[in-house]
Write a protein that holds these residues in place. Structure first.
Motif, mmCIF file in Angstrom:
data_model
loop_
_atom_site.group_PDB
_atom_site.id
_atom_site.type_symbol
_atom_site.label_atom_id
_atom_site.label_comp_id
_atom_site.label_asym_id
_atom_site.label_seq_id
_atom_site.Cartn_x
_atom_site.Cartn_y
_atom_site.Cartn_z
ATOM 1 N N SER A 148 0.827 -1.204 0.000
ATOM 2 C CA SER A 148 0.000 0.000 0.000
ATOM 3 C C SER A 148 0.863 1.257 0.000
ATOM 4 N N TRP A 149 0.322 2.343 -0.554
ATOM 5 C CA TRP A 149 1.067 3.605 -0.584
ATOM 6 C C TRP A 149 1.326 4.147 0.812
ATOM 7 N N THR A 150 0.504 3.757 1.785
ATOM 8 C CA THR A 150 0.726 4.244 3.147
ATOM 9 C C THR A 150 1.971 3.627 3.783
ATOM 10 N N GLU A 151 2.508 2.579 3.169
ATOM 11 C CA GLU A 151 3.707 1.955 3.701
ATOM 12 C C GLU A 151 4.986 2.670 3.266
ATOM 13 N N TRP A 152 4.912 3.500 2.237
ATOM 14 C CA TRP A 152 6.114 4.224 1.825
ATOM 15 C C TRP A 152 5.993 5.735 2.006
ATOM 16 N N THR A 153 4.850 6.199 2.505
ATOM 17 C CA THR A 153 4.659 7.631 2.764
ATOM 18 C C THR A 153 4.598 7.942 4.255
ATOM 19 N N GLY A 154 5.131 7.032 5.066
ATOM 20 C CA GLY A 154 4.996 7.169 6.517
ATOM 21 C C GLY A 154 5.710 8.347 7.147
ATOM 22 N N PHE A 155 6.573 9.025 6.381
ATOM 23 C CA PHE A 155 7.228 10.212 6.925
ATOM 24 C C PHE A 155 6.444 11.498 6.639
ATOM 25 N N SER A 156 5.349 11.379 5.900
ATOM 26 C CA SER A 156 4.586 12.585 5.551
ATOM 27 C C SER A 156 3.207 12.651 6.187
ATOM 28 N N TYR A 157 2.419 11.567 6.123
ATOM 29 C CA TYR A 157 1.038 11.705 6.592
ATOM 30 C C TYR A 157 0.897 11.950 8.098
ATOM 31 N N PRO A 158 1.871 11.547 8.960
ATOM 32 C CA PRO A 158 1.737 11.960 10.359
ATOM 33 C C PRO A 158 1.694 13.477 10.518
ATOM 34 N N LEU A 159 2.431 14.185 9.655
ATOM 35 C CA LEU A 159 2.457 15.648 9.730
ATOM 36 C C LEU A 159 1.187 16.260 9.156
ATOM 37 N N ASN A 160 0.522 15.544 8.242
ATOM 38 C CA ASN A 160 -0.796 15.998 7.785
ATOM 39 C C ASN A 160 -1.783 15.993 8.939
ATOM 40 N N LEU A 161 -1.589 15.064 9.849
ATOM 41 C CA LEU A 161 -2.483 14.959 11.008
ATOM 42 C C LEU A 161 -2.164 16.007 12.072
ATOM 43 N N THR A 162 -0.887 16.279 12.303
ATOM 44 C CA THR A 162 -0.490 17.146 13.416
ATOM 45 C C THR A 162 -0.384 18.615 13.032
ATOM 46 N N GLY A 163 -0.129 18.916 11.764
ATOM 47 C CA GLY A 163 -0.086 20.308 11.333
ATOM 48 C C GLY A 163 1.268 20.979 11.443
ATOM 49 N N GLN A 164 2.341 20.207 11.669
ATOM 50 C CA GLN A 164 3.666 20.814 11.701
ATOM 51 C C GLN A 164 4.154 21.129 10.280
ATOM 52 N N PRO A 165 4.841 22.270 10.088
ATOM 53 C CA PRO A 165 5.352 22.598 8.756
ATOM 54 C C PRO A 165 6.545 21.720 8.395
ATOM 55 N N ALA A 166 6.702 21.421 7.107
ATOM 56 C CA ALA A 166 7.800 20.576 6.648
ATOM 57 C C ALA A 166 8.207 20.990 5.244
ATOM 58 N N CYS A 167 9.471 20.720 4.918
ATOM 59 C CA CYS A 167 10.015 21.038 3.599
ATOM 60 C C CYS A 167 11.001 19.948 3.209
ATOM 61 N N VAL A 168 10.996 19.549 1.948
ATOM 62 C CA VAL A 168 11.881 18.491 1.461
ATOM 63 C C VAL A 168 12.920 19.069 0.508
ATOM 64 N N VAL A 169 14.177 18.678 0.707
ATOM 65 C CA VAL A 169 15.254 19.055 -0.216
ATOM 66 C C VAL A 169 16.056 17.802 -0.555
ATOM 67 N N SER A 170 16.815 17.879 -1.635
ATOM 68 C CA SER A 170 17.619 16.740 -2.064
ATOM 69 C C SER A 170 18.827 16.554 -1.161
ATOM 70 N N CYS A 171 19.215 15.280 -0.968
ATOM 71 C CA CYS A 171 20.441 15.009 -0.200
ATOM 72 C C CYS A 171 21.339 14.018 -0.916
ATOM 73 N N GLY A 172 21.024 13.669 -2.157
ATOM 74 C CA GLY A 172 21.889 12.750 -2.888
ATOM 75 C C GLY A 172 21.114 11.893 -3.864
ATOM 76 N N PHE A 173 21.770 10.829 -4.328
ATOM 77 C CA PHE A 173 21.197 9.945 -5.331
ATOM 78 C C PHE A 173 21.484 8.496 -4.968
ATOM 79 N N SER A 174 20.648 7.619 -5.462
ATOM 80 C CA SER A 174 20.886 6.191 -5.277
ATOM 81 C C SER A 174 21.991 5.743 -6.226
ATOM 82 N N ALA A 175 22.358 4.469 -6.134
ATOM 83 C CA ALA A 175 23.397 3.930 -7.009
ATOM 84 C C ALA A 175 22.995 3.977 -8.476
#
Length: 237
Positions: A148-175
């Motif tokens: 399910s998509w909820t298994e790979w989005t677990g770092f985002s939807y908790p914040l949808n519930l709590t209302g804390q602000p968040a921002c995503v930036v790049s930190c690198g690349f896979s192999a």
């Protein structure tokens, strides 16, 4: 946005998603980024979510929201919807008022607990997602146990519930050249701080990367000869 310094900054490191496991390449890349921040003088503190069944809590709100939109359209229009959305909406229609009100109370408690947890740090940093990018037509990454998509989005939807602000930036690349991101999370209302920290991290890691390898136009790191390249190398299994 104001200037920020990582010297003496307290950063919570939220490393494990509430559901499922974290991809090894993402773990390596994000941990490497945290080491860079520690080298700049930041104190890295392990961070965990307040104890709550976050997925169940999210499901109640997501299903009810889907049902609200679903109920307002005709059966003909419903037949054109994504099958996964239809299934979610129909489950939401079966929720009782008591179940939804109970979920709203739990959400309020969860948000208050997150407010308290964030009082001890300047920001929290986590992976952006638990898995590497995959084809848009798929609901979950291939060749994994994720269903399910909820298994790979677990770092985002908790914040949808709590209302804390968040921002995503790049930190690198896979192999294989797939992008990996980190998420900066702040206290409720601290949007400016989140954006300032994100800007500085993006600038810091960008300088760190570009000064140490050749970056081809397609974004891969295969031509890199630098010792500090952020291309992730993992052993073959």
């Amino acid at each position: 946005m104001s200037e920020v310094s990582f010297r003496s900054m307290k950063i919570g490191f939220w490393r494990q998603p509430p559901v499922g496991a974290l991809n090894a390449e993402i773990d390596i890349a994000v941990s490497s980024a945290m080491e860079t921040l520690a080298d700049q003088g930041a104190s890295i503190i392990p961070f965990t979510l307040p104890i709550v069944d976050v997925l169940d809590l999210f499901d109640h709100h997501w299903l009810a929201g889907a049902a609200l939109g679903y109920a307002s359209i005709t059966e003909d229009d419903r037949s054109k919807l994504d099958s996964g959305f239809r299934e979610a909406a129909e489950k939401g229609l079966r929720l009782s008022a008591i179940e939804l009100l109970a979920a709203q109370v739990k959400r309020a408690h969860f948000g208050a607990a997150m407010d308290v947890a964030l009082n001890g740090v300047d920001v929290v940093i986590s992976p952006a997602t638990a898995h590497l990018p995959f084809a848009t037509a798929m609901n979950a990454p291939p060749n994994t146990r994720v269903k399910s998509w909820t298994e790979w989005t677990g770092f985002s939807y908790p914040l949808n519930l709590t209302g804390q602000p968040a921002c995503v930036v790049s930190c690198g690349f896979s192999a294989t050249g797939l992008p990996i991101g980190i998420q900066i999370i702040g206290a409720r209302g601290a949007d400016g701080r989140v954006l300032s920290v994100a800007k500085e991290i993006e600038s810091l890691i960008g300088r760190y990367c570009e000064s140490n390898h050749d970056l081809p136009r397609d974004g891969t790191r295969r031509n890199c000869k630098g010792p500090n390249c952020r291309r992730v190398e993992v052993p073959l299994r």
